[in-house]
Design an enzyme around this catalytic site. Structure first.
Site, mmCIF file in Angstrom:
data_model
loop_
_atom_site.group_PDB
_atom_site.id
_atom_site.type_symbol
_atom_site.label_atom_id
_atom_site.label_comp_id
_atom_site.label_asym_id
_atom_site.label_seq_id
_atom_site.Cartn_x
_atom_site.Cartn_y
_atom_site.Cartn_z
ATOM 1 N N GLU A 189 35.222 73.953 78.564
ATOM 2 C CA GLU A 189 36.601 73.497 78.311
ATOM 3 C C GLU A 189 37.117 74.046 76.970
ATOM 4 O O GLU A 189 37.705 73.309 76.165
ATOM 5 C CB GLU A 189 36.690 71.965 78.309
ATOM 6 N N GLU A 272 34.262 70.136 87.868
ATOM 7 C CA GLU A 272 33.971 68.748 87.473
ATOM 8 C C GLU A 272 34.950 67.832 88.190
ATOM 9 O O GLU A 272 36.056 67.573 87.714
ATOM 10 C CB GLU A 272 34.080 68.562 85.960
HETATM 11 C C1 LIG Z 1 40.781 64.364 79.338
HETATM 12 C C2 LIG Z 1 39.317 64.760 79.305
HETATM 13 C C3 LIG Z 1 39.011 65.650 78.124
HETATM 14 C C4 LIG Z 1 37.548 65.628 77.796
HETATM 15 N N1 LIG Z 1 36.735 66.145 78.912
HETATM 16 C C5 LIG Z 1 35.835 65.411 79.509
HETATM 17 S S1 LIG Z 1 35.574 63.725 79.342
HETATM 18 C C6 LIG Z 1 34.251 63.613 80.550
HETATM 19 C C7 LIG Z 1 33.875 65.063 80.858
HETATM 20 C C8 LIG Z 1 32.609 65.534 80.112
HETATM 21 O O1 LIG Z 1 32.747 65.315 78.718
HETATM 22 C C9 LIG Z 1 32.376 67.029 80.376
HETATM 23 O O2 LIG Z 1 31.271 67.483 79.617
HETATM 24 C C10 LIG Z 1 33.594 67.839 79.956
HETATM 25 O O3 LIG Z 1 33.393 69.195 80.313
HETATM 26 C C11 LIG Z 1 34.844 67.332 80.648
HETATM 27 N N2 LIG Z 1 34.969 65.918 80.398
#
Ligand SMILES: CCCC/N=C1\SC[C@@H]2[C@H](O)[C@H](O)[C@@H](O)CN12
Length: 660
Positions: A189, A272
């Protein structure tokens, strides 16, 4: 080859060995996993292929339970498993590597092969995952000005050194080399990170290609809003979203249309798809409905998309490994990573699993045969613990190398303590006869501070939550401040989350200087087998502040998974037979129990030992129980959770330095 398609029946023993034997006899020339852009699909060995995958983190499950969890995932109809590799789990100190026991990544890959699961690997270097510092090692912060997740030369030097150890280990496990890894994610991300440093992403992609070769499919994952900075030429672009984003009927179409701006051709991939969500201490337990999760999955599978469900089995943040978020205030993640996932924290199939299995069965063959039933559960207790002594009584054993001295307090990272606790000590240079404000400017307690004067507990300060307390003391009195790291920020723009006293505390109008820092090796002490109270010097019998309790106990009946319940306790850490089970925070919730995997317990009358470090206040009757079910959604004890509004920090008066 490790067949991705389901066997007609659960494999009998010889065919269980087949994937293993096949891994030993790679037919590299006949194996391939590629993107077929002409037909918007994957091809596995030249045959159209779609993966239905689930996330399971080996670092959140004891090694002895890996096979059980992976088998249940296969029997649920999945043909792939996705997991991260946390850098800080494997390189505890620069140049020191650990791939043994529950860190044996290759053994986990092999277990996945035996379970007939392909692998989607996500080695980072940053992984988020609600894991301490998003998987980055805290020792990176020994260079305080380092710019994490950028092309900062200091950061890239550490990344290169780590990947030159890790990537050669996984090279033989790439699918075209005879292994089960079909694709590898670069970063995580990245489009959600402030830096948007394309040189950094190009560096990573080049490093992966240099070591892993040109055949393996490399990809990126971002939320819909992050695709711009997260995607990169040469890396296959994928997206992540959960059922919450699908509240409107056409939202999925909108998201995949956005994805097509980056991948006009090739299979649609959601890397995901959230089956549940994470929990924070002090917030309500998160759930996602079975209907919303299955409905979204079915719609994606109808589109021919490949999907990874995050999480399929969440597991546990044992030890100090949980991460944290910052949403208006600092929010540590709970010990349980149950995630309301299809397979519960204790490894039990849930109604959500069976509903998802029904959906998957509409699109591809699933293994015949029943899911294993829930594991046997055990109840025990109540057990009465005895007082071993307050933490200060064991200081010489907790910090055998002695303290570090500095005029101003040093961070955890500066004293090379990555997790847990550091004791900060100074001495009052004047008598403080009237209750006087003690506080740390700029929200400088990272993250909780337990304050004692000559061993008497005066209360707690907490990041964002409680900025001051009042104390008195005689000149020369010891002022001890035990700092607890509650886990480093794992998401957001500031992952340089230093721990400890970030600023020198102030007493009245005096900045306190001349500090001793004691990095505490609590886990080493607790592993000692004999009763801790034999170690302590004479010390006040009435415990005050952070205090050790323990007892021995035997399991006379049948053993099983169980859930430690700590009614009346406040907050602390638990060890069972020297294994750090994680944090409890009964007074804050929502989690009230800690999962205890059966393999941690000695059965049939052998002696087990439970040790607590209670950081605030123990109940009058220091008892614990083992329940046969978890409590993860307790109502929160509002009276205990400080309200921020009541702790408005008054303007600092003019100050002077202590002892000058
Ligand atoms: C709005 C969500 C932003 C943060 N991303 C998240 S919160 C739960 C999941 C895990 O952390 C995962 O490791 C992230 O890649 C995506 N994600």
């Amino acid at each position: 080859p490790v067949s991705a398609m389901a066997p007609k029946k659960p494999p009998c023993l010889p065919s269980l060995l087949l994937p293993l034997l096949t891994l030993l006899l790679p037919q590299a020339d006949t194996r391939s996993f590629v993107v077929d852009r002409d037909n918007d699909r994957f091809l596995l060995d030249g045959v159209p292929f779609r993966y239905v995958s689930g996330s399971l983190h080996y670092f959140r499950v004891p090694r002895v339970l890996w096979a059980d969890r992976l088998f249940k995932m296969r029997m649920s109809g999945l043909n792939a498993v996705q997991f991260y590799v946390p850098w800080n789990y494997h390189e505890p100190e620069p140049g020191v590597y650990n791939f043994h026991g529950s860190r044996d990544l290759i053994a986990f890959l092999n277990e996945a092969a035996i379970a007939n699961l392909l692998v989607i690997l996500r080695p980072g270097p940053y992984i988020c995952a609600e894991w301490d510092m998003g998987g980055l090692p805290a020792w990176l912060l020994r260079k305080p000005k380092i710019h994490l997740r950028t092309s900062d030369p200091d950061f890239l030097a550490a990344v290169d050194s780590w990947f030159k150890v890790l990537l050669p280990k996984i090279h033989p496990w790439l699918y075209h080399n005879g292994g089960n890894i079909i694709s590898i994610q670069v970063e995580n991300e990245y489009g959600s990170y402030r830096a948007c440093d394309f040189n950094y992403m190009r560096h990573l992609a080049g490093l992966f290609r240099a070591i892993l070769g040109d055949e393996i499919l490399l990809f990126t994952t971002d939320g819909p809003e992050g695709l711009k900075c997260g995607s990169l030429e040469g890396l296959y672009t994928t997206v992540d979203f959960g059922p919450g984003l699908l509240s409107k009927a056409d939202n999925m179409t909108k998201i995949f249309t956005l994805l097509r701006n980056y991948e006009p051709h090739g299979p649609l991939v959601n890397s995901e798809y959230y089956t549940g969500w994470l929990d924070y201490w002090g917030q309500n337990h998160s759930t996602r409905s079975v209907h919303s999760v299955t409905n979204g999955l079915e719609n994606m599978l109808k589109l021919g998309a490949s999907v990874n469900m995050y999480m399929f089995h969440g597991g546990t943040n044992f030890g100090y490994w949980n991460g944290a978020d910052e949403k208006g205030r600092f929010l540590p993640i709970t010990t349980s990573y149950d995630y309301d996932a299809p397979i519960s924290e204790a490894g039990d199939p849930t109604p959500k699993l069976f509903a998802l299995r029904d959906v998957i069965s509409k699109f591809q063959e699933i293994p015949l045969g029943p899911l294993p039933p829930p594991s046997p559960k055990m109840m025990l207790g109540p057990l009465t613990l005895h007082l071993d002594g307050d933490l200060l009584a064991f200081l010489n054993y907790l910090c055998p190398q002695g303290p570090i001295y500095s005029i101003l307090p040093m961070t955890f990272e500066a004293v090379k303590q990555d997790h847990g606790f550091v004791l900060y000590r100074t001495y009052l240079s004047n008598t403080v006869s009237e209750p006087t404000r003690f506080w740390v400017p700029n929200n400088g307690v990272h993250d909780r501070a337990y304050v004692m004067v000559d061993g008497v507990f005066h209360g707690v300060l907490e990041r964002n939550m409680k900025h001051k307390l009042f104390l008195t003391g005689q000149v020369g009195a010891k002022l001890d401040v035990l700092l607890e790291s509650m886990g480093r920020l794992s998401f957001g723009s500031n992952t340089s989350d230093f721990k400890g006293l970030i600023e020198p505390p102030v007493l009245g109008q005096t900045i306190l200087t001349r500090w001793l820092m004691f990095p505490l090796k609590v886990d080493k002490l607790v592993k000692w087998w004999f009763p801790l109270q034999l170690l302590k010097r004479s010390h006040p019998q009435t415990p005050s502040g952070p205090t050790f309790y323990s007892t021995m106990f035997a399991i006379l009946g049948s053993s099983g998974d169980t859930f430690l319940y700590l009614p009346g306790w406040t907050k602390g850490q638990v060890w069972i037979n020297g294994f750090n089970l994680g944090r409890y925070w009964t007074k804050r919730g929502p989690q009230q129990t800690l999962y205890v995997p059966r393999p941690l317990l000695y059965p049939r009358g052998a002696l087990n030992k439970i040790t607590l470090l209670e950081l605030e206040n123990a109940p009058p009757q220091p008892q614990v129980q083992f329940l046969d079910r978890p409590i993860l959604n307790s109502t929160l004890h509002r009276t205990y959770v400080y309200s921020l509004s009541a702790e408005v920090q008054s303007d600092p008066e003019p100050m002077q330095l202590s002892g000058h």
